[in-house]
Design an enzyme around this catalytic site. Structure first.
Site, mmCIF file in Angstrom:
data_model
loop_
_atom_site.group_PDB
_atom_site.id
_atom_site.type_symbol
_atom_site.label_atom_id
_atom_site.label_comp_id
_atom_site.label_asym_id
_atom_site.label_seq_id
_atom_site.Cartn_x
_atom_site.Cartn_y
_atom_site.Cartn_z
ATOM 1 N N GLY B 120 0.824 -1.207 0.000
ATOM 2 C CA GLY B 120 0.000 0.000 0.000
ATOM 3 C C GLY B 120 0.841 1.230 0.000
ATOM 4 O O GLY B 120 0.593 2.176 0.722
ATOM 5 N N CYS B 121 1.839 1.266 -0.800
ATOM 6 C CA CYS B 121 3.040 1.894 -0.385
ATOM 7 C C CYS B 121 3.934 2.265 -1.546
ATOM 8 O O CYS B 121 3.933 1.620 -2.575
ATOM 9 C CB CYS B 121 3.755 0.881 0.487
ATOM 10 S SG CYS B 121 5.302 1.473 0.987
ATOM 11 N N ALA B 122 4.695 3.291 -1.311
ATOM 12 C CA ALA B 122 5.718 3.714 -2.250
ATOM 13 C C ALA B 122 6.761 2.607 -2.329
ATOM 14 O O ALA B 122 6.554 1.572 -2.919
ATOM 15 C CB ALA B 122 6.376 4.986 -1.748
#
Lengths: 296, 296
Positions: B120-122
């Site tokens: 959910g994330c860079a």
């Protein structure tokens, strides 16, 4: 390369495969009435990426296209240079590893030490300076017809996907004109972008004339990543941060946010838009979609 | 510590301050008709966290509560041990740095080298082994009345927040019984959790009897972080991943997902729920909220 023609059934070269084995799992809980409820849920599994002999990172991913993810990740982190030749990419399902072998020998110890925690995110990290390489970026000239923007959004939003069947996932689509080419999904929104970067690298597809569509927020690192990929247009159904807009304006990226139904807002690079569609003639999304931008 | 009593106006000890200067900025673009549109957008700024002499990470944050963010981040990364005394926390607005000074001298070179990219994330990273310390975790006994769960969701969803005014942001709320205590927001959903951990550490508030509510997805690292904080109950209006559910069951965490209106699904730790509310008597959310789980 020459892109294969799209057949009538699907405009995609790669489309989501929500029914593919291993991407979802049936999980049973109890609903508000106490009754058992079984839900198809997206998987999340570790994938450790090696560049030659060096372990670089362990990504949490749904697990499809591990080779594209590894290639795209290394490319987007600046660890795979233009001149460098990729000799082999070996994926091991059991070991949950993917090894990218090149003719280069560089190690990235220093780079790996400097971390930037990014947005929308667990403990996001961009190795090295986040803005690194941005000064050099000149994005290709491109035009995007708003009629194409609307038809892209409509096709993408109605394409069978994990997003529609299981949720809790992000999608990113590489588009050209009014055609969606490659639609990748992942639990990490940046994994989806990296898979697209890996596909472009493998297939020798350039960023000229491309539009990147994402379900995710337009935060600084998403804008930077798109610019470093050389893609001139970035569109999202979600919201954006002030710094994301600022960077897009600095690098001359066309940034479109809150694309829902007939609505959108162009925050940078207006000159690339050809406003050939009458918004009033476009069906608006029903209310259940309208506030999606707040979530991602 | 003794929690201050809630006044009639607000149950919160800390509530969002969406109108606070510096958290949002007016950004002007052009809408679908070509007309200028000005939107309040969340800020995103770097904050570099030091532990004693060592630079640990640069977080992208909206910028409020930098001291709590730094303390909570270091604590949740296992870099601040129980025995360790925090001597001072110095925030420098101009340098965009926060320095946490302790009586410890440990360096984390090795830890900083091992990276796990999270969901959910860079390019999410959890320093060290993601599961580190989980074996030792025993979560406190706790009960949660579904009547309290419903009233918490209603209060939180209607609390003035950046989420409601600007979007593109995540919120996390520390709750006790039917009372929301501390509501933190940030561009990075884990920043919001870390600010709460920092507040708990500063105020000497323990995890016993607490419920953590988040707008974000229940991915593996969110479940792990909550368990490591010792909080026995984690609820979200969003979806979840299969591995997130698996870990919650392993550590005995009560996990509640897709909490919207009268609906929710309990995926683990059912024994902590007291089902004292009649779901049929609870107003359901209108359709525009219902699919939020798909986004985050």
């Amino acid at each position: 390369m020459q892109l294969p023609p799209s057949d009538d059934a699907s405009p995609y070269i790669i489309a989501p495969a929500p029914a593919a084995p291993g991407l979802t799992r049936a999980v049973t809980g109890t609903d508000q009435t106490g009754a058992p409820q079984t839900i198809d849920v997206v998987e999340e599994r570790p994938l450790t990426i090696f560049l030659n002999a060096q372990e670089i990172v362990t990504a949490m991913t749904i697990g499809d296209y591990p080779e594209y993810l590894a290639l795209g990740f290394l490319r987007n982190q600046g660890m795979l240079k233009d001149g460098e030749t990729v000799l082999r990419v070996d994926y091991d399902d059991e070991l949950e590893t993917v090894v990218v072998r090149t003719d280069g020998q560089t190690t990235y110890e220093d780079k790996l030490k400097k971390k930037t925690r990014t947005s929308g995110c667990a403990v996001g990290t961009v190795f090295g300076d986040m803005m690194e390489g941005l000064e050099g970026v000149t994005l290709p000239a491109a035009r995007l017809r708003t009629s194409h923007l609307y038809s892209l959004a409509k096709v993408i939003n109605t394409t069978p996907s994990l997003y529609l069947t299981a949720g809790a996932i992000h999608g990113t689509v590489l588009c050209e004109g009014d055609r969606p080419l490659v639609y990748m999904e992942d639990v990490g929104r940046h994994n989806a972008v990296d898979k697209i970067a890996g596909w472009m690298l493998s297939e020798g597809v350039g960023p000229e004339g491309k539009t990147l569509y994402t379900t995710g927020r337009l935060t600084s690192e998403m804008v930077i990543k798109t610019a470093l990929m050389g893609i001139p247009i970035l569109a999202s159904r979600s919201g954006f941060t002030a710094w994301g807009v600022e960077i897009a304006r600095q690098v001359g990226l066309t940034l479109i946010g809150r694309l829902r139904g007939r609505r959108f807002v162009c925050l940078a690079g207006e000159e690339r838009l050809i406003r050939d569609a009458d918004p009033a003639a476009v069906a608006d999304e029903d209310s259940k979609h309208r506030r999606k931008g707040a979530e991602t």
